[in-house]
Write a protein that holds these residues in place. Structure first.
Motif, mmCIF file in Angstrom:
data_model
loop_
_atom_site.group_PDB
_atom_site.id
_atom_site.type_symbol
_atom_site.label_atom_id
_atom_site.label_comp_id
_atom_site.label_asym_id
_atom_site.label_seq_id
_atom_site.Cartn_x
_atom_site.Cartn_y
_atom_site.Cartn_z
ATOM 1 N N MET A 140 -6.361 -1.984 10.316
ATOM 2 C CA MET A 140 -5.992 -0.769 9.585
ATOM 3 C C MET A 140 -5.212 -1.119 8.315
ATOM 4 S SD MET A 140 -4.552 1.631 12.627
ATOM 5 C CE MET A 140 -5.332 1.660 14.233
ATOM 6 N N MET A 171 7.441 0.190 0.458
ATOM 7 C CA MET A 171 6.073 -0.328 0.563
ATOM 8 C C MET A 171 5.025 0.646 0.022
ATOM 9 S SD MET A 171 5.956 -3.403 1.528
ATOM 10 C CE MET A 171 4.257 -3.638 2.067
ATOM 11 N N LEU A 172 5.451 1.663 -0.723
ATOM 12 C CA LEU A 172 4.485 2.624 -1.254
ATOM 13 C C LEU A 172 3.376 1.992 -2.090
ATOM 14 C CD1 LEU A 172 5.973 6.038 -2.395
ATOM 15 C CD2 LEU A 172 4.470 5.491 -0.491
ATOM 16 N N ILE A 206 4.149 1.988 20.343
ATOM 17 C CA ILE A 206 4.252 3.317 19.719
ATOM 18 C C ILE A 206 3.712 4.396 20.656
ATOM 19 C CG2 ILE A 206 4.317 2.598 17.319
ATOM 20 C CD1 ILE A 206 1.346 3.278 17.157
ATOM 21 N N MET A 249 0.830 4.340 22.737
ATOM 22 C CA MET A 249 -0.603 4.525 22.996
ATOM 23 C C MET A 249 -0.930 4.208 24.455
ATOM 24 S SD MET A 249 -2.859 3.230 19.816
ATOM 25 C CE MET A 249 -2.522 3.693 18.124
ATOM 26 N N ALA A 268 -1.054 5.833 12.719
ATOM 27 C CA ALA A 268 -1.775 5.713 13.998
ATOM 28 C C ALA A 268 -1.053 6.432 15.134
ATOM 29 C CB ALA A 268 -1.983 4.247 14.341
ATOM 30 N N GLU A 323 0.274 12.002 7.233
ATOM 31 C CA GLU A 323 0.291 11.208 6.004
ATOM 32 C C GLU A 323 1.612 11.407 5.250
ATOM 33 O OE1 GLU A 323 -3.415 10.686 3.872
ATOM 34 O OE2 GLU A 323 -2.396 11.159 2.006
ATOM 35 N N LEU A 341 4.074 8.346 4.554
ATOM 36 C CA LEU A 341 4.385 7.972 3.169
ATOM 37 C C LEU A 341 5.893 8.001 2.927
ATOM 38 C CD1 LEU A 341 1.520 9.795 1.244
ATOM 39 C CD2 LEU A 341 1.853 7.331 1.470
ATOM 40 N N LEU A 349 -1.060 2.188 5.375
ATOM 41 C CA LEU A 349 -0.847 3.621 5.624
ATOM 42 C C LEU A 349 -1.350 4.005 7.016
ATOM 43 C CD1 LEU A 349 0.031 6.398 4.609
ATOM 44 C CD2 LEU A 349 -2.239 6.679 3.608
ATOM 45 N N TYR A 359 1.762 -0.442 -1.597
ATOM 46 C CA TYR A 359 0.839 -1.250 -0.799
ATOM 47 C C TYR A 359 0.106 -0.463 0.268
ATOM 48 C CZ TYR A 359 3.376 -5.011 -2.964
ATOM 49 O OH TYR A 359 3.925 -5.851 -3.876
ATOM 50 N N ILE A 360 0.128 0.859 0.175
ATOM 51 C CA ILE A 360 -0.393 1.649 1.294
ATOM 52 C C ILE A 360 -1.849 1.366 1.634
ATOM 53 C CG2 ILE A 360 1.228 3.567 1.183
ATOM 54 C CD1 ILE A 360 -0.726 5.040 -0.539
ATOM 55 N N ASN A 361 -2.623 0.893 0.650
ATOM 56 C CA ASN A 361 -4.036 0.648 0.949
ATOM 57 C C ASN A 361 -4.344 -0.810 1.228
ATOM 58 O OD1 ASN A 361 -5.010 3.350 0.705
ATOM 59 N ND2 ASN A 361 -4.495 3.161 -1.452
ATOM 60 N N ALA A 362 -3.297 -1.640 1.300
ATOM 61 C CA ALA A 362 -3.523 -3.056 1.601
ATOM 62 C C ALA A 362 -3.718 -3.228 3.097
ATOM 63 C CB ALA A 362 -2.328 -3.871 1.124
ATOM 64 N N ARG A 394 6.412 1.885 10.523
ATOM 65 C CA ARG A 394 5.529 2.376 11.577
ATOM 66 C C ARG A 394 6.355 2.890 12.762
ATOM 67 N NH1 ARG A 394 1.442 -1.700 14.578
ATOM 68 N NH2 ARG A 394 3.402 -2.579 15.313
ATOM 69 N N VAL A 404 -2.837 -5.094 -4.396
ATOM 70 C CA VAL A 404 -3.271 -3.851 -3.762
ATOM 71 C C VAL A 404 -4.321 -3.160 -4.616
ATOM 72 C CG1 VAL A 404 -1.662 -2.259 -4.854
ATOM 73 C CG2 VAL A 404 -2.358 -1.884 -2.504
ATOM 74 N N ARG A 405 -5.093 -2.304 -3.992
ATOM 75 C CA ARG A 405 -6.017 -1.455 -4.753
ATOM 76 C C ARG A 405 -5.628 -0.009 -4.524
ATOM 77 N NH1 ARG A 405 -11.043 -1.824 -2.456
ATOM 78 N NH2 ARG A 405 -9.986 -2.632 -0.639
ATOM 79 N N VAL A 461 4.975 11.836 -3.146
ATOM 80 C CA VAL A 461 6.138 11.478 -2.351
ATOM 81 C C VAL A 461 7.229 10.906 -3.241
ATOM 82 C CG1 VAL A 461 6.988 9.843 -0.653
ATOM 83 C CG2 VAL A 461 4.950 11.154 -0.183
#
Lengths: 246, 274
Positions: free
Chosen positions: A96, A130-131, B148, B150, A104, A118, A122, A99, A133-136, A153, B258-259, B271
Motif C-alpha cells: 500500500m 509526511m504529507l 491496528i 484487523m 487501512a 482520508e 492526512l 496514505l 510522501y502520501i503516494n510513495a 498509522r 514521490v509522485r 489539509v
C-alpha cells in the motif's frame, strides 16, 4: 486520581523452558509516558507484545478498563484497535501507499467511508511531516520516514495508549532524531505512551515514569529523575553506569 | 533440401485447407487454459487461506476439530490430484459420474468435464504455491495488521494475499503455460482442442509430420506470447522503479522521492491549508 487504563498483574511468559517474564505487576494511567529500559533480552519487548496480545501470556491477567483481555471470548481485534503499536521494524504494509497504510485501519476496522478516513489519515500524516510522501510506497522512503508513517498509522486509529517497541533501534543516528521529535510532540499533546527504548536521553528527559527491567523482572520503577539520579538497586546502577560510561 | 521443400509445401497445403480448424483448436486450448488457471488460482487461494487459519490453545474443541478436519481434507485433495496423472483423472471423472449414478447423471458437455478436471488439478498445485507465498510474506506484516485491529480474514485479504500474489506470479505463469500444453490430454475424453485438431487432420490427410510441425509451432507461439504478456503484467504490478524528487521533507535531512497524482495532491493541500 487519574483514570487507570491498563493493569498487568502476576504476568508470566515462557517460551518452552525459557522463562522470559516472571510475575510482572505493572499499570498504566491516562497521560502516563512510561519508558521501559533494560538490556537486550531482559523481557521489555515481550512485555509490550503481551500487552498487545501479539504474544499470549502464560499466566496472569491484563486488565483494560477493568476487563481481562486474556479471558477466552474477549474481542481481541477490537481491543487492539484501541491500543496502538509501533514496531522496531516499522511493519508498514508493503503493498500500500503511505496514505493507504494510514487509512487501512479506519476503512477496514472502523468501517469509515473513504473521505472521512482520508481526512483523518492526512491530518496525522501532516503531524509527522509526511504529507509530501502520501503516494510513495514503503520501499521508496527512508527508515525514519517509514517509522513516522507507522506512528501516523497508529495515531489515525486514535488509540487510548500507544505502545512503542524500540522505535528507533533500526535507524541510523541521523534518523533517530526525526522520530524522537515526533514522539516528543505526542508527549506534549498528552498521549498515553509506553515506550521500550535504548534511548536513555529520551527516557530521562521526556518520559514521566521509568521502569527498569532485567531477567524478566521489574527491579525498579519511578520518576526518571529518581531512576537516573539516585537509583536504589545495584542492578539499576550497574546497567546505567555501563550506559553512561561509554 | 528437397525434404524441406516438400515439408514446406505440405504445410502450406494443410494450412490452406485446415487453417480455420487449427485456429479453432488453438482458441479452444487457450480459452480452457485461461479459465482453468483462473479458477485453479481461486481454489488455490481458498485452500491456502484455510490452511493458514491460526489455532490457539484457548480455542474450543469444536473449532480445533473443524480446522483439523479441514486441513486434512485439503491435504488429501492436494495429494490425490497432484499424485495421479491428469489424463487418468479425466477418464475417471468423465466416465465415473455416469458409472456411479447408473447413467442417471451425465456430463452435459465434454467441455465442462475438461474444465472441472483441469481447474481442480491446477487448484491442487496452486494450493501449495499459495501456502508458500503466504509463508514468504514477512511475519511483521501480519503483526502490523493485527496491531491496528484487523481480523485474520482482513489481514489476509488486504495485506498478506496481495503480497503473496505478487511473489507467486512467476509460478502462476508457470502453471498457465503448463495448462496450455497439458490440456492436450483432454483428447482422451474427446475434447477438441488444438492437439485433437492434429488427430482429426492427419486422419483425413495422413500428413503426420507436416501437421505435427504446425502443432509444434502453434504451441510454441501460444507459450511465447503468454510468457511475454505475463512478464509485462508482473512489471505493471511492481510499478515504477524510479520517482520524481519531492519537495523538501521538513523533518528529515534525507532526500525523498514521490509522485503526485492529481486528486491526492489537492487533498493534501487542503489539509495543509487548515
Amino acid at each position: 486520581m487519574r483514570e487507570q487504563i491498563l493493569e498487568v498483574s502476576h504476568l508470566s511468559k515462557s517460551f518452552g523452558k525459557n522463562v522470559v517474564l516472571k510475575d510482572i505487576d505493572f499499570s498504566v494511567s491516562k497521560g502516563d509516558v512510561t519508558s521501559i529500559i533494560g538490556a537486550s533480552g531482559s523481557g521489555k519487548s515481550t512485555l509490550l507484545r503481551c500487552i498487545n496480545l501479539l504474544e499470549t501470556p502464560t499466566a496472569g491477567s491484563i486488565l483494560f478498563h477493568d476487563q481481562d483481555i486474556t479471558k477466552r471470548g474477549y474481542n481481541v481485534p477490537a481491543y487492539r484497535a484501541k491500543v496502538g503499536m509501533v514496531f522496531q521494524s516499522f511493519n508498514l504494509f508493503n503493498n500500500m501507499t503511505v496514505l493507504d497504510n494510514c487509512m487501512a485501519g479506519l476503512r477496514k476496522v472502523m468501517h469509515q467511508d473513504r473521505d472521512t478516513a482520508e481526512q483523518t489519515a492526512l491530518a496525522y500524516l501532516d503531524k509527522v511531516g509526511m504529507l509530501p510522501y502520501i503516494n510513495a510506497k514503503p520501499r521508496q522512503i527512508s527508515g525514519g520516514q517509514k517509522q513516522r508513517v507507522a506512528i501516523a498509522r497508529a495515531l489515525a486509529m486514535e488509540p487510548e495508549v500507544l505502545l512503542f517497541d524500540e522505535p528507533t533501534s533500526a535507524l541510523d543516528p541521523q534518523m533517530v532524531g526525526e522520530v524522537l521529535d515526533v514522539m516528543k510532540t505526542l508527549v506534549r499533546e498528552g498521549l498515553t505512551m509506553l515506550v521500550v527504548t535504548h534511548e536513555m536521553a529520551f527516557a530521562r528527559d521526556v518520559s514521566s515514569r521509568t521502569v527498569f527491567m532485567k531477567d524478566g523482572i521489574i527491579w525498579e520503577e519511578g520518576a526518571p529523575e529518581q531512576i537516573f539520579g539516585t537509583p536504589e538497586r545495584p542492578e539499576t546502577k550497574e546497567f546505567l553506569s555501563r550506559f553512561f560510561d561509554r | 533440401m528437397s525434404n524441406l521443400a516438400q515439408l514446406g509445401s505440405d504445410i502450406v497445403k494443410l494450412w490452406h485447407t485446415y487453417a480455420w480448424i487449427y485456429l479453432n483448436g488453438m482458441w479452444k486450448t487457450v480459452s480452457l487454459a485461461v479459465i482453468c488457471t483462473l479458477v485453479g488460482c481461486l481454489i488455490g487461494f481458498l485452500c491456502g487461506v484455510l490452511q493458514t487459519i491460526p489455532v490457539s490453545k484457548k480455542d474450543n474443541a469444536l473449532k480445533k476439530g473443524l480446522l483439523g478436519a479441514l486441513r486434512g481434507l485439503i491435504r488429501a485433495y492436494v495429494e490425490v490430484f497432484r499424485g495421479t496423472p491428469m489424463i487418468l483423472q479425466a477418464v475417471f471423472v468423465y466416465y465415473g459420474l455416469p458409472y456411479f449414478t447408473n447413467n442417471a447423471v451425465q456430463w452435459k458437455s465434454v467441455w465442462l468435464a475438461a474444465f472441472v478436471v483441469v481447474a481442480v488439478n491446477t487448484g491442487a498445485y496452486m494450493a501449495e504455491t499459495v501456502r508458500g507465498g503466504i509463508l514468504s510474506v514477512d511475519p511483521g506484516q501480519t503483526e502490523g495488521a493485527k496491531a491496528i485491529g484487523m481480523t485474520h480474514w482482513q489481514t489476509m485479504t488486504s495485506v498478506i494475499l496481495p503480497q503473496a500474489l505478487r511473489s507467486i506470479m512467476p509460478q502462476i505463469g508457470n502453471n498457465f503455460i503448463i495448462n496450455l500444453k497439458d490440456t492436450s490430454v483432454m483428447f482422451i475424453i474427446g475434447y477438441s482442442d488444438f492437439f485433437a485438431t492434429h488427430k482429426a487432420v492427419v486422419g483425413a490427410t495422413f500428413l503426420y509430420f507436416p501437421s505435427a510441425t504446425i502443432e509444434m509451432a502453434g504451441y510454441l507461439f501460444m507459450t511465447l506470447v503468454s510468457s511475454i504478456l505475463l512478464r509485462r503484467w508482473e512489471k505493471r504490478m511492481d510499478g515504477d522503479a524510479s520517482y520524481d524528487l519531492a519537495t523538501s521533507d521538513t523533518l528529515a535531512h534525507t532526500s525523498g522521492m514521490v509522485r503526485f497524482p492529481h486528486k491526492s495532491k489537492q487533498a493534501a493541500q487542503e489539509v495543509r491549508g487548515h
